[in-house]
Scaffold this active site. Structure first.
Site, mmCIF file in Angstrom:
data_model
loop_
_atom_site.group_PDB
_atom_site.id
_atom_site.type_symbol
_atom_site.label_atom_id
_atom_site.label_comp_id
_atom_site.label_asym_id
_atom_site.label_seq_id
_atom_site.Cartn_x
_atom_site.Cartn_y
_atom_site.Cartn_z
ATOM 1 N N ASP A 9 7.893 42.815 36.069
ATOM 2 C CA ASP A 9 7.735 43.580 35.059
ATOM 3 C C ASP A 9 6.389 44.404 35.137
ATOM 4 O O ASP A 9 5.365 44.032 34.455
ATOM 5 C CB ASP A 9 7.748 42.904 33.759
ATOM 6 C CG ASP A 9 7.050 41.856 33.396
ATOM 7 O OD1 ASP A 9 6.497 41.196 34.419
ATOM 8 O OD2 ASP A 9 6.856 41.488 32.116
ATOM 9 N N ASP A 14 1.230 41.433 37.921
ATOM 10 C CA ASP A 14 2.300 41.631 38.889
ATOM 11 C C ASP A 14 1.831 42.479 39.927
ATOM 12 O O ASP A 14 2.397 42.282 41.097
ATOM 13 C CB ASP A 14 3.533 42.277 38.051
ATOM 14 C CG ASP A 14 4.061 41.592 36.984
ATOM 15 O OD1 ASP A 14 5.261 41.169 37.014
ATOM 16 O OD2 ASP A 14 3.536 41.444 35.887
ATOM 17 N N ASP A 240 0.194 36.316 37.991
ATOM 18 C CA ASP A 240 1.177 36.094 38.707
ATOM 19 C C ASP A 240 1.408 36.044 40.396
ATOM 20 O O ASP A 240 2.115 35.417 41.103
ATOM 21 C CB ASP A 240 2.464 37.102 38.567
ATOM 22 C CG ASP A 240 2.753 37.355 36.978
ATOM 23 O OD1 ASP A 240 2.435 36.506 36.248
ATOM 24 O OD2 ASP A 240 3.310 38.405 36.623
#
Length: 320
Positions: A9, A14, A240
């Protein structure tokens, strides 16, 4: 090379993960799928394509998936990732288009091919688990193409979006519960890279400012600088990206096997991952609520410096 798929997302962290997965020589990035989460799905898709462009990986198929969680509405985090999800950096946006398949269909096709070839894939979900829940319940045969799932989400005892819950599991707790249940039923080894280690892989601003000379390195530097500015700190976690590090270098991560379930109904604890750390087996077996059906490798400690160095050395690579 280790074949991987990322489900994202794409916000700032990310993006850190995508830069690493797209360029590390030991990973074969087969596909990237997108779900609404940190920002809306349209921004997630554009951000993902933009980061892959910067990494020189226009060959990687990208598919749009679930725009919203299974039950509740999307609740984005612009205070963390900026309105556009990339920290409002005004980075040149990709003009590419996505794969015509829905994310779940792309996952299905790539995993079925992996099962047929015997080259099993590590799935790295970094978003609310909506796409993965839909995949495992709609096409459970695709799990035969999975070596493992390593997901960023949850925690053994802390929260961030609420006092009890981590963002990805809180954003779609029903999906998280489905994925854990399906992984147990289908025999897919699963690792939870949660908040217990999430904040421990830090790149300093001094380290980030050594990056440059390529679009990837320039973007990597900008991501760390933006995250540092948001938190008024002299560095930032790669977030992440640590889950991708754990796939590349599993020995840098300590895990313990615990039964895990997701709280779906609590007024103050919805979305919390309930990690059963009880040592006494008698307590578990006599629990009137029963035992969690799925045992997960829960990350308990990480070599933060080692993973930070891994990220820096990879995102600074020159690409053709």
């Amino acid at each position: 090379m280790k074949p991987v798929i990322l489900d994202v997302d794409t916000g700032l962290d990310d993006a850190c993960a995508l830069l690493l997965a797209a360029q590390h020589p030991e990973l074969d990035l087969k596909a990237v799928t997108c779900a609404g989460g940190n920002v809306g799905l349209d921004d997630v898709v554009i951000n993902t394509l933009t980061v892959l462009d910067a990494a020189g990986r226009t060959d990687v198929p990208v598919a749009a998936g679930a725009a919203a969680p299974l039950i509740q509405a999307v609740r984005p985090a612009p205070h963390i990732h900026g309105v556009d999800g990339l920290g409002d950096l005004d980075w040149p946006r990709s003009a590419r288009t996505t794969d015509p398949r829905h994310a779940v269909e792309l996952l299905r096709d790539v995993l079925r091919a992996a099962a047929a070839s015997g080259e099993l894939i590590t799935l790295i979900p970094l978003a609310p688990l909506t796409n993965i829940a839909l995949l495992l319940r709609t096409y459970p045969d695709a799990a035969a193409g999975l070596r493992e799932i390593v997901f960023m989400g949850g925690a053994a005892g802390i929260g961030n979006v609420t006092a009890a819950a981590e963002f990805n599991t809180w954003a779609d707790p029903e999906a998280a519960a489905i994925v854990l249940a399906a992984a147990g039923e289908l025999g897919v080894p699963t690792t939870m890279y949660g908040l217990d280690v999430f904040y421990d892989v830090v790149v300093t601003l001094e380290q980030a400012r050594t990056l440059g000379g390529s679009q990837s390195a320039d973007l990597a530097r900008a991501l760390i600088e933006k995250r540092g500015a948001l938190y008024q700190a002299d560095g930032a976690t790669i977030g992440d990206g640590g889950a991708v590090c754990a796939v590349i270098d599993p020995t840098g991560l300590e895990t313990r096997a615990y039964p895990v379930r997701v709280e779906l109904a609590g007024s103050w604890s919805r979305g919390r991952t309930i990690v059963d750390t009880r040592d006494r087996s008698a307590d578990r077996t006599s629990d009137p609520q029963g035992q969690a059906a799925t045992t997960v490798q829960v990350a308990t400690a990480v070599d933060g410096n080692r993973y930070a160095d891994l990220w820096l050395s990879t995102v600074g690579r020159q690409h053709a």
